[in-house]
Design an enzyme around this catalytic site. Structure first.
Site, mmCIF file in Angstrom:
data_model
loop_
_atom_site.group_PDB
_atom_site.id
_atom_site.type_symbol
_atom_site.label_atom_id
_atom_site.label_comp_id
_atom_site.label_asym_id
_atom_site.label_seq_id
_atom_site.Cartn_x
_atom_site.Cartn_y
_atom_site.Cartn_z
ATOM 1 N N MET A 125 0.850 -1.201 0.000
ATOM 2 C CA MET A 125 0.000 0.000 0.000
ATOM 3 C C MET A 125 0.882 1.246 0.000
ATOM 4 O O MET A 125 0.710 2.147 -0.816
ATOM 5 C CB MET A 125 -0.879 0.016 1.266
ATOM 6 C CG MET A 125 -1.826 -1.140 1.390
ATOM 7 S SD MET A 125 -2.668 -1.170 3.001
ATOM 8 C CE MET A 125 -1.523 -2.076 3.999
ATOM 9 N N GLU A 127 3.613 4.171 -0.268
ATOM 10 C CA GLU A 127 4.491 4.674 -1.333
ATOM 11 C C GLU A 127 5.450 5.701 -0.732
ATOM 12 O O GLU A 127 5.177 6.210 0.359
ATOM 13 C CB GLU A 127 3.632 5.341 -2.421
ATOM 14 C CG GLU A 127 2.651 4.355 -3.033
ATOM 15 C CD GLU A 127 1.779 4.968 -4.123
ATOM 16 O OE1 GLU A 127 1.822 6.199 -4.312
ATOM 17 O OE2 GLU A 127 1.074 4.181 -4.784
ATOM 18 N N SER A 132 -0.070 7.236 5.421
ATOM 19 C CA SER A 132 -1.343 7.366 6.151
ATOM 20 C C SER A 132 -2.494 7.728 5.215
ATOM 21 O O SER A 132 -3.605 7.226 5.368
ATOM 22 C CB SER A 132 -1.220 8.453 7.225
ATOM 23 O OG SER A 132 -0.165 8.163 8.090
ATOM 24 N N ILE A 157 7.846 -2.378 2.306
ATOM 25 C CA ILE A 157 6.983 -3.546 2.147
ATOM 26 C C ILE A 157 7.561 -4.786 2.845
ATOM 27 O O ILE A 157 8.644 -5.272 2.491
ATOM 28 C CB ILE A 157 6.710 -3.830 0.645
ATOM 29 C CG1 ILE A 157 6.156 -2.557 -0.029
ATOM 30 C CG2 ILE A 157 5.767 -5.014 0.472
ATOM 31 C CD1 ILE A 157 4.947 -1.907 0.664
ATOM 32 N N GLU A 244 -5.529 -6.805 10.708
ATOM 33 C CA GLU A 244 -4.099 -6.446 10.738
ATOM 34 C C GLU A 244 -3.784 -5.691 12.039
ATOM 35 O O GLU A 244 -2.795 -5.965 12.722
ATOM 36 C CB GLU A 244 -3.770 -5.576 9.517
ATOM 37 C CG GLU A 244 -2.338 -5.078 9.518
ATOM 38 C CD GLU A 244 -1.860 -4.520 8.180
ATOM 39 O OE1 GLU A 244 -2.627 -4.592 7.195
ATOM 40 O OE2 GLU A 244 -0.735 -4.018 8.120
ATOM 41 N N HIS A 340 17.286 -3.421 33.947
ATOM 42 C CA HIS A 340 18.409 -4.328 33.662
ATOM 43 C C HIS A 340 19.763 -3.611 33.867
ATOM 44 O O HIS A 340 20.811 -4.244 33.728
ATOM 45 C CB HIS A 340 18.359 -4.821 32.212
ATOM 46 C CG HIS A 340 17.473 -6.013 31.982
ATOM 47 N ND1 HIS A 340 16.105 -5.954 31.981
ATOM 48 C CD2 HIS A 340 17.775 -7.316 31.724
ATOM 49 C CE1 HIS A 340 15.603 -7.147 31.718
ATOM 50 N NE2 HIS A 340 16.597 -8.001 31.576
ATOM 51 N N GLY A 341 19.724 -2.305 34.123
ATOM 52 C CA GLY A 341 20.989 -1.570 34.243
ATOM 53 C C GLY A 341 21.775 -1.644 32.943
ATOM 54 O O GLY A 341 21.187 -1.767 31.858
ATOM 55 N N GLY A 342 23.099 -1.610 33.034
ATOM 56 C CA GLY A 342 23.957 -1.590 31.841
ATOM 57 C C GLY A 342 23.784 -2.820 30.962
ATOM 58 O O GLY A 342 23.889 -2.744 29.731
ATOM 59 N N THR A 367 -0.768 4.448 11.711
ATOM 60 C CA THR A 367 -0.066 4.993 12.884
ATOM 61 C C THR A 367 -1.045 5.162 14.055
ATOM 62 O O THR A 367 -2.263 5.210 13.861
ATOM 63 C CB THR A 367 0.561 6.376 12.582
ATOM 64 O OG1 THR A 367 -0.500 7.315 12.337
ATOM 65 C CG2 THR A 367 1.489 6.328 11.375
HETATM 66 C C1 LIG Z 1 8.971 -1.993 9.339
HETATM 67 C C2 LIG Z 1 7.811 -1.510 8.530
HETATM 68 C C3 LIG Z 1 7.041 -2.426 7.838
HETATM 69 C C4 LIG Z 1 5.967 -1.992 7.037
HETATM 70 N N1 LIG Z 1 5.274 -2.900 6.287
HETATM 71 C C5 LIG Z 1 4.368 -2.440 5.371
HETATM 72 C C6 LIG Z 1 3.761 -3.334 4.439
HETATM 73 O O1 LIG Z 1 3.973 -4.548 4.465
HETATM 74 N N2 LIG Z 1 2.911 -2.823 3.513
HETATM 75 C C7 LIG Z 1 2.629 -1.491 3.453
HETATM 76 O O2 LIG Z 1 1.861 -1.088 2.582
HETATM 77 N N3 LIG Z 1 3.188 -0.613 4.330
HETATM 78 C C8 LIG Z 1 4.055 -1.060 5.269
HETATM 79 N N4 LIG Z 1 4.641 -0.174 6.151
HETATM 80 C C9 LIG Z 1 4.325 1.242 6.045
HETATM 81 C C10 LIG Z 1 3.505 1.796 7.206
HETATM 82 O O3 LIG Z 1 2.213 1.269 7.198
HETATM 83 C C11 LIG Z 1 3.546 3.332 7.083
HETATM 84 O O4 LIG Z 1 4.864 3.733 7.395
HETATM 85 C C12 LIG Z 1 2.538 4.016 7.988
HETATM 86 O O5 LIG Z 1 1.230 3.770 7.560
HETATM 87 C C13 LIG Z 1 2.769 5.540 8.062
HETATM 88 O O6 LIG Z 1 2.881 6.092 6.801
HETATM 89 P P1 LIG Z 1 4.110 7.079 6.487
HETATM 90 O O7 LIG Z 1 5.353 6.365 6.862
HETATM 91 O O8 LIG Z 1 3.984 7.549 5.089
HETATM 92 O O9 LIG Z 1 3.932 8.275 7.488
HETATM 93 P P2 LIG Z 1 3.089 9.614 7.209
HETATM 94 O O10 LIG Z 1 1.745 9.282 6.733
HETATM 95 O O11 LIG Z 1 3.929 10.532 6.380
HETATM 96 O O12 LIG Z 1 3.000 10.199 8.682
HETATM 97 C C14 LIG Z 1 4.026 10.985 9.309
HETATM 98 C C15 LIG Z 1 3.500 11.409 10.685
HETATM 99 O O13 LIG Z 1 2.333 12.226 10.509
HETATM 100 C C16 LIG Z 1 1.264 11.697 11.261
HETATM 101 N N5 LIG Z 1 -0.006 11.916 10.565
HETATM 102 C C17 LIG Z 1 -0.321 11.639 9.270
HETATM 103 N N6 LIG Z 1 -1.597 11.928 9.021
HETATM 104 C C18 LIG Z 1 -2.113 12.393 10.178
HETATM 105 C C19 LIG Z 1 -3.412 12.848 10.575
HETATM 106 N N7 LIG Z 1 -4.447 12.872 9.737
HETATM 107 N N8 LIG Z 1 -3.590 13.261 11.866
HETATM 108 C C20 LIG Z 1 -2.556 13.230 12.742
HETATM 109 N N9 LIG Z 1 -1.323 12.813 12.428
HETATM 110 C C21 LIG Z 1 -1.099 12.382 11.170
HETATM 111 C C22 LIG Z 1 1.567 10.204 11.374
HETATM 112 O O14 LIG Z 1 0.877 9.642 12.443
HETATM 113 C C23 LIG Z 1 3.073 10.248 11.558
HETATM 114 O O15 LIG Z 1 3.380 10.497 12.890
HETATM 115 C C24 LIG Z 1 5.666 -0.614 6.984
HETATM 116 C C25 LIG Z 1 6.427 0.305 7.725
HETATM 117 C C26 LIG Z 1 7.489 -0.137 8.483
HETATM 118 C C27 LIG Z 1 8.301 0.895 9.228
#
Ligand SMILES: Cc1cc2nc3c(=O)[nH]c(=O)nc-3n(C[C@H](O)[C@H](O)[C@H](O)COP(=O)(O)OP(=O)(O)OC[C@H]3O[C@@H](n4cnc5c(N)ncnc54)[C@H](O)[C@@H]3O)c2cc1C
Length: 381
Positions: A125, A127, A132, A157, A244, A340-342, A367
């Site tokens: 999903m 990019e 979000s 991903i 999920e 756990h300390g150090g 998030t």
């Molecule tokens: C280890 C890992 C594995 C992942 N696996 C997958 C996967 O398998 N498939 C996939 O599609 N994605 C995956 N993701 C992506 C993950 O779902 C996104 O990183 C997440 O949804 C946040 O999107 P972003 O990183 O673009 O942050 P952004 O959307 O840019 O957000 C940045 C900050 O702004 C805040 N924010 C954004 N909109 C709002 C709002 N309306 N109100 C308040 N605060 C807001 C967010 O909470 C965040 O703190 C993975 C991410 C990680 C780190």
């Protein structure tokens, strides 16, 4: 504590799974962290034992068991380490899209290999420019005869490098208004022309979990790989994201339980000023606070899991569990490391790894801030 939705059968299953993991996962986990990858052989061993997608129909290779078994599998994987999250993602996040929205032909084509581990799945999903704000994805899939021409890039991903089958969220109608009505789900197979993998990403934690970029350049995806109906992708995602998020909450709760247990053992064995660290009132109060929080969270989570299994609408409660349990796991990791300390800062103590691994649970699967926006909306605010 006995979970209300688990029977003796589930507990027998847990025992044999734990035995399997003690042989096939625990001894190798540190090496996998160093390798930044879980070998495919682990997936196929899981498949041989019936631990991959056991809930799906027998005709597609599953065992048609209830979702209590999924809870057991995810808890036991998390006990080994959060880096095994990709297996849970395959079982309970990606494959359910195929079972719920796939055609008979698609199910026959893909599901049996999903249960053996020959096919590892992923969902794409996010990019580089949007996470979000899912309705704002820029990847397009334009129909050209019998194929969709897919163009775009995905990032973060899970199972990205190893995956054989990827459910890709894309816009089949980039001009749709409202935007979410243009979203569809396309299934991209490993050797599809125009599909390539980008970087394997270097993360703060979850070192053995495979996280990568995916690139689609005039990628020709057969029309029959569309999942469900065109333009309904966003609705499908909203439906399946609930499970999920519940899985992330289950993992966070399990991690908290593991960290507390390890810390209790540590403070009882470590001495300072001539007595065990566990005898200091500060230690006791911290442990008591964490134990109380964990016990109360467990009660909420168990009730929620039971409601999810019954098929109730759990959107608000899942969002609550997701933000609250992941937030509290992060705080518990920091407290446990402190106690756990150090040694807590040394890699040979598991708490160090848990401390690095847990923060991402507040970020992925939506998030915690997004969880709060959902709850606020459902409270009528
Ligand atoms: C280890 C890992 C594995 C992942 N696996 C997958 C996967 O398998 N498939 C996939 O599609 N994605 C995956 N993701 C992506 C993950 O779902 C996104 O990183 C997440 O949804 C946040 O999107 P972003 O990183 O673009 O942050 P952004 O959307 O840019 O957000 C940045 C900050 O702004 C805040 N924010 C954004 N909109 C709002 C709002 N309306 N109100 C308040 N605060 C807001 C967010 O909470 C965040 O703190 C993975 C991410 C990680 C780190």
């Amino acid at each position: 504590m006995k979970h209300p939705y688990l029977t003796d059968d589930h507990e027998i299953f847990r025992k044999s799974l734990r035995k399997f993991l003690e042989k096939e996962a625990y001894p190798f986990y540190e090496q996998w962290e160093e390798d930044r990858m879980i070998p495919r052989s682990f997936w196929t061993k899981m498949g041989e034992q019936g631990y991959l997608c056991p809930d799906i129909d027998e005709q597609y290779g599953g065992s048609e068991v209830d979702w209590g078994f999924a809870v057991v599998i995810n808890e036991e994987l998390e006990r080994v380490g959060s880096g095994l999250v990709g297996v849970g993602l395959h079982n309970d996040i990606v494959v359910p899209y195929i079972t719920a929205f796939g055609t008979e032909e698609q199910k026959k084509r893909w599901l049996p290999k999903c249960t053996t581990g020959e096919i590892i799945t992923a969902i794409a999903m996010t990019e580089p420019g949007t996470g979000s704000d899912l309705a704002n994805i820029q990847t397009t899939a334009i129909l050209d005869g019998d194929h969709y021409i897919l163009n775009g890039q995905k990032t973060f991903i899970t199972n990205g490098i190893q995956s054989d089958l990827i459910v890709v969220a894309c816009k089949t109608d980039p001009k749709a208004n409202p935007k979410h009505k243009g979203v569809s789900l396309l299934v991209v197979e490993r050797d599809t022309p125009g599909f390539s993998r980008g970087r394997k990403l270097n993360k703060v934690g979850l070192h053995c979990q495979d996280t990568a970029e995916l690139i689609f350049e005039d990628c020709r995806v057969p029309k029959e790989n569309l999942l469900g109906e065109e333009g309904k992708g966003f609705l499908y995602l909203m439906e399946k994201l609930q499970q999920e998020r519940l899985l992330v909450a289950i993992a966070a709760q399990t991690a908290s339980e593991v960290m507390l247990k390890q810390t209790i053992e540590y403070v009882k064995s470590r001495e300072a000023f001539g007595k065990p660290v566990s005898k200091f009132q500060n230690t006791q109060f911290k442990i008591v606070e964490m134990a109380t929080e964990i016990e109360m969270s467990r009660a909420f989570l168990d009730q929620l899991i039971a409601e999810h299994i019954e098929g109730k609408d759990v959107v608000t409660k899942v969002s609550m569990a997701k933000w609250k349990l992941t937030d509290s796991a992060r705080k518990i990791a920091a407290e446990c490391m402190q106690l756990h300390g150090g040694y807590g800062y040394m890699e040979e103590y598991e708490i160090a790894r848990r401390f690095r691994d847990i923060p991402v649970a507040s970020i992925y699967a939506g998030t915690n801030e997004i969880m709060k926006t959902i709850i606020a909306k459902n409270l009528g605010l």
